[in-house]
Design an enzyme around this catalytic site. Sequence first.
Site, PDB file in Angstrom:
ATOM      1  N   GLY A   1     -18.203   7.319  28.596  1.00 25.24           N
ATOM      2  CA  GLY A   1     -18.482   6.587  29.830  1.00 25.24           C
ATOM      3  C   GLY A   1     -19.148   5.243  29.594  1.00 25.24           C
TER       4      GLY A   1
ATOM      5  N   ARG B   1     -10.506  14.645  18.225  1.00 21.50           N
ATOM      6  CA  ARG B   1     -11.577  15.507  17.713  1.00 21.50           C
ATOM      7  C   ARG B   1     -11.634  16.764  18.547  1.00 21.50           C
ATOM      8  NH1 ARG B   1     -14.966  14.699  22.171  1.00 21.50           N
ATOM      9  NH2 ARG B   1     -14.832  12.595  22.966  1.00 21.50           N
TER      10      ARG B   1
END
Length: 677
Positions: free
Chosen positions: A166, A299
């Site tokens: 973010g 990931r």
Amino acid sequence: MKIKKILVANRGEIACRIIRTAQDLEIETVAVFSEADRFSLHLGMADECVPIGPAPSSESYLKIENIIETAEFTDCDAIHPGYGFLAENAKFAAACEKAGIIFIGPSSKAIQTMGSKSRAKSIMEKAGVPVVPGYHGSNQDAKFLKKEADKIGYPLLIKAIAGGGGKGMRLVKSPAEFADALKGAQREGKASFNNPVVLLEKYIDTPRHIEVQVFGDTKGNVIHLYERDCSIQRRHQKIIEEAPAPGMTEKLRARLTGAAVAAAKAIGYVNAGTVEFIVDARGGLTDETNFYFMEMNTRLQVEHPVTELVTGLDLVELQILVAEGKALPVKQKDISLLGHAIEGRLYAEDPENNFLPQTGKLHWFQIPGESDTFRFDTGYAPEDEISVFYDPMIAKMICWGEDRDDAIERFLEVVSTSQIAGVRTNLPFLGAVCRAGAFRAGELSTHFIEENQDELKTGFDIPGRDIVLSATLGYISERKFERGQTRKGNDIFSPWMTGGWRLNHAYAETMKMALGDHHFAFEARPIGETGIWNFVFENNKIVSGYLDESHFPAALTCLNSEAGSVEYALFTYFHENSIYVMAGGNTAEVILEDAAHVGEAEAEGLGFIKAPMPGKILEVLAKNGGMVEKGDALVIMEAMKMEYTLKAPRAGKVKGLSAKVGDQVGDAALLLEIEEN
Ligand code: ADP
Ligand code: ADP
Ligand code: MG
């Protein structure tokens, strides 16, 4: 090649989670830790522990050379990076490749390709995956970008192409806001990711964040493990995630997972990855709903447990198998969805104050036991400290149910039977979200929190006075217990002693307590040996009360006043000058005040601007002697991975400003004053 020993290059819950699977697979583990983590949970679980440097992650968990050296020194044949830190660092993956150590994740090339949001978008466009309309080219001239922005139309998003979590993202609602927002996004991109380059994107109106878990192996197989809905966010960061996405249709699911697999195939992706989509969810999900590629996370994702609970697969195990060069042990057709899972991220933060990160010790930390329907992933134990150095996530609470309603019920049960004292958390907020009507109805969007604010209030709906009196009763009981334990014979005047005759009606103790901004002063008088206490307030109003401890450790507070009698099932915990009152996931802190606190309160004038937490000064907008209006931005600081703007609480003249860009300031450090004129 069979992996025999893994270095876990991370901390907290994810380090523990990885070690757990390694142990199941009989693989040895090496934990690394910074000076701030000397007593952390993950160390106790690993076979070996190696210190890697001072507390700041830039000097420990992010030090590529130190970690590679440690892996070599301890004979590890593989490194698992977890998430965050070095997980999406292409240089690190390349350093592992170079050192002949298996990086449990994708190739450095795939990380690099997807690490740039703009490059990823170009590749996806070519692969026929829909992307959000916007500008993602290399021209970074402010005037040029403004023109592109005008073309896209407002509202729009500016994103740092290297951004994550973010950060480096700004919403621009009108052309006038563009210039400032651009600077902000560039500054954050530069400060956090060392890259000021941005892209522009049309802002999707009622968006849902739906992502697809994908997996590739070195044999060319690519599968998906269905979707997760991560729309419940604050500050563009997820706090509640679930699988499957509520309201998902079979056709839409087929389109989404198809696009995700195509995305992974387009770059020959190997290992675990997540393709994030922004879904235009106006009017709910239908077969025809539009969705756009947002980014790919190369990931293991924070919220991977919800996928594990509905598919029955262990994603870390799959990661290890793939890293060993084996084929994925499951075929697409064998993977089915069973039931529903919800994860809540438990953060040290204050939901009543803009989710401001909190630091402190977990004095009391009691969570229900794990079961088939409840999984608790944490890296913290009671008395551990949530420090300013790392992400304030304490744990993940993951619940499974036969269907969504069942999972929500289970989650609410977990929240209301958990108790945390010492550091403020979002525990009651997580409960409030799951209780909200729109959430239950599956009406999700990334604006959920703003739009449902009224339903998301946390805190007790018990009068402050009753909380304070309950705290007092808990405190009395605890002191009695402590005295009983130590049996101080010389304490003959103590009414807390159980030795009855010493209690006479003349005894009274003056209590001064505070709950938030409210101060309470009263006398506490025991009524003989009855266990009942009279609390006498200034106006001679009397409330009597006693504690029914037959349900120890929880207790029933019974209070009687002229307004009638009430009972509360509360739990109290006493530490230093604080009495924590807990119930239903809420915690209230009642402070035992003494004379010293009074002076302090006076210095808390409105015009004093203090650092709300330890952190770094990013920008100083105020000037000594300058005039400010109420609400003006004064100082921008960064702490715990969050940028925080300190605003003027009133109009006036700035004085005593000493903060400079780059300064590290302590908690409650006085930064400047605003003099009323
Ligand atoms: P995920 O996408 O796995 O659900 P997030 O989007 O919350 O997780 O965070 C992405 C990654 O960035 C995580 O690995 C997390 O540790 C890290 N992170 C979280 N918040 C921030 C932040 N504000 N700034 C930088 N990194 C962050
Ligand atoms: P990060 O790398 O920080 O995770 P993302 O690009 O994944 O950044 O976006 C994070 C969040 O921001 C999304 O989950 C979504 O809530 C919101 N968001 C991103 N792009 C858009 C968009 N084009 N329109 C509306 N909201 C968006
Ligand atoms: Mg993202």
